[in-house]
Design a protein around this motif. Structure first.
Motif, PDB file in Angstrom:
ATOM      1  N   HIS A 195       0.842  -1.193   0.000  1.00 29.98           N
ATOM      2  CA  HIS A 195       0.000   0.000   0.000  1.00 29.98           C
ATOM      3  C   HIS A 195       0.875   1.240   0.000  1.00 29.98           C
ATOM      4  N   ARG A 249      -6.787   0.885  -8.897  1.00 27.74           N
ATOM      5  CA  ARG A 249      -8.247   0.961  -8.732  1.00 27.74           C
ATOM      6  C   ARG A 249      -8.610   1.559  -7.377  1.00 27.74           C
ATOM      7  N   ILE A 250      -7.837   1.183  -6.353  1.00 31.84           N
ATOM      8  CA  ILE A 250      -8.115   1.743  -5.013  1.00 31.84           C
ATOM      9  C   ILE A 250      -7.941   3.266  -5.043  1.00 31.84           C
ATOM     10  N   ARG A 257     -10.701   5.000  -7.009  1.00 31.14           N
ATOM     11  CA  ARG A 257     -11.968   5.109  -6.265  1.00 31.14           C
ATOM     12  C   ARG A 257     -11.925   6.294  -5.306  1.00 31.14           C
ATOM     13  N   GLN A 258     -10.722   6.634  -4.839  1.00 30.76           N
ATOM     14  CA  GLN A 258     -10.592   7.805  -3.961  1.00 30.76           C
ATOM     15  C   GLN A 258     -10.571   9.105  -4.763  1.00 30.76           C
ATOM     16  N   GLN A 265      -4.632  -3.458  -8.954  1.00 25.34           N
ATOM     17  CA  GLN A 265      -5.475  -3.368  -7.754  1.00 25.34           C
ATOM     18  C   GLN A 265      -5.230  -2.027  -7.048  1.00 25.34           C
ATOM     19  N   GLN A 266      -3.941  -1.699  -6.968  1.00 20.88           N
ATOM     20  CA  GLN A 266      -3.580  -0.443  -6.299  1.00 20.88           C
ATOM     21  C   GLN A 266      -4.159   0.770  -7.039  1.00 20.88           C
TER      22      GLN A 266
END
Ligand SMILES: C[C@@]1(CC(=O)O)C2=NC(=C\c3[nH]c(c(CCC(=O)O)c3CC(=O)O)Cc3[nH]c(c(CC(=O)O)c3CCC(=O)O)/C=C3\N/C(=C\2)[C@@H](CCC(=O)O)[C@]3(C)CC(=O)O)/[C@H]1CCC(=O)O
Ligand SMILES: NC(=O)c1ccc[n+]([C@@H]2O[C@H](COP(=O)([O-])OP(=O)(O)OC[C@H]3O[C@@H](n4cnc5c(N)ncnc54)[C@H](O)[C@@H]3O)[C@@H](O)[C@H]2O)c1
Length: 336
Positions: A3, A318-319, A322-323, A315-316
């Protein structure tokens, strides 16, 4: 899964990129703009070269004194109009007292030696026109779209190159830049009252200027455009008019920013986060905003499993998207 911290308001240079930057050439002259309003500036010499400096200086609000036994006609006009003061007495050290900077355009080596000693004693910045070894500061080529000033220096290596770069830029940079900057100056308070956090404001202005430069390149931007843009703006990035939370995966064929397709260049400019392979050219990465976060893909420790690595990055991204963050992933094209 790794992360990463969301972008902060500082240059998100990772150690890899910082190390790369450290290997690029150092510079002797620090680029900055000097506030001269109400401050004293001295120009020595009354010929053509002094006139060139004075033409620029009178557009500032500096208090200008020209020291020379005689002055050319155009300088005399400036004196008559009260825009500058003429001192015809021979130079004495005390003339530079309280000056913020001094230009020596008198072509007199003995005078230059005296002026240099006097400015050094008082920590006043000196430019001796075209005599680089005597200069504390140098004057760049200037592309004037005031209040926007695009200045070009070659670090005193090649003044003619600075001129040529300026001339090329003259024809490609839209006239509306100046108007957009003036609109922004008058509306920054209003925009801050509407949009309370930095990220929203940064997105709003990026979007406003990009559209402004695209839609009115010849300089037809209007004050009312701000109200229109504010009405359309949705801070969480969900509006179709706001480039928020977008993901772009770009394969880079270019070695320089100049050769990048426009779409990719614009995406890097607006990105909040740039994932990049190690071999992406430094000048491509410098297109990113100063406060964008740059993340070398090489630092994601899944080299033994390229698929897992790609999944991890996707994946990172997309996270982050979304923010509401704009993400660009830059991979180097394989050339055969
Ligand atoms: C940008 C510009 C702004 C301006 O002058 O306002 C500017 N020089 C311009 C043109 C120009 N000057 C010269 C030529 C002939 C070609 C040549 O000789 O190279 C041309 C080309 C031309 O005219 O086309 C002669 C020259 N200039 C300097 C030296 C000494 C040396 O290099 O050591 C010599 C040799 C003197 C000799 O042989 O005796 C030095 C300086 N000239 C600078 C600025 C500073 C560095 C800027 C930078 O970082 O690049 C610096 C260090 C000091 C300073 O003066 O601040 C302006 C372009 C404006 C525009 O059109 O946009
Ligand atoms: N003219 C050009 O095209 C050009 C181009 C590049 C560089 N330069 C350089 O710029 C400098 C000035 O060029 P210019 O064309 O304006 O020269 P110029 O001879 O027309 O002007 C020099 C000015 O300085 C004044 N002066 C001389 N001695 C002085 C002193 N002791 N105190 C105060 N003033 C004094 C003179 O009265 C004159 O007004 C020179 O160093 C020259 O090499 C000139």
């Amino acid at each position: 899964m790794t992360h990463y911290r969301a972008p902060q308001n500082n240059r998100g240079l990772t150690p890899d990129v910082a190390a790369h930057a450290a290997t690029s050439e150092n510079f002797a002259y620090f680029p900055a703009f000097i506030h001269v309003t109400g401050k004293k500036v001295l120009v020595l010499g009354g010929g053509e070269v002094a006139l060139g400096k004075l033409r620029l200086l009178v557009r500032s609000q500096a208090k200008i004194t020209v020291v020379a036994p005689e002055i050319c006609d155009d300088i005399a006009v400036m004196v008559d109009e009260g825009r500058i003061v003429w001192e015809s007495a021979p130079f004495v050290d005390t003339m530079i007292n309280r000056a913020v900077m001094v230009f020596d355009a008198a072509d007199d080596p003995h005078l230059t030696a005296r002026v240099q000693a006097a400015t050094r004693r008082r920590n006043i910045l000196l430019n001796v026109v075209d005599k680089t070894p005597h200069c504390d500061f140098i004057v760049p080529a200037i592309l004037d779209r005031a209040p926007v000033m695009i200045t070009i220096s070659t670090g005193a290596c090649a003044p003619a190159l600075a001129r040529i770069i300026r001339q090329r830029l003259e024809t490609v940079l839209p006239a509306s830049m100046a108007q957009l900057a003036r609109i922004a100056r008058d509306a920054r308070q209003k925009v801050a009252e509407h949009l309370h956090d930095n990220v929203s404001r940064q997105r709003f202005w990026t979007h406003f200027f990009q559209r402004g430069l695209q839609e009115s390149p010849t300089g037809t931007a209007r004050d009312s455009d701000i109200d229109h843009a504010l009405r359309q703006f949705v801070p969480d990035g969900s509006s179709a008019t706001v480039p928020g939370g977008q993901i772009m995966n770009a394969e880079i064929h270019a070695d320089t920013a100049f050769d990048l397709p426009h779409g990719i260049a614009r995406a890097i400019e607006t990105a909040d986060i740039v994932f990049h392979e190690d071999h992406i050219a430094e000048d491509i990465l410098t297109l990113a905003r100063r406060d964008a976060t740059l993340i070398p893909i090489g630092c994601i420790s899944l080299d033994h499993d390229p698929d897992a690595k790609r999944d991890s990055i996707e994946q990172q991204t997309r996270i982050f998207a979304r923010q509401g963050f704009n993400i660009v992933t830059l991979t180097q094209a394989i050339t055969h």
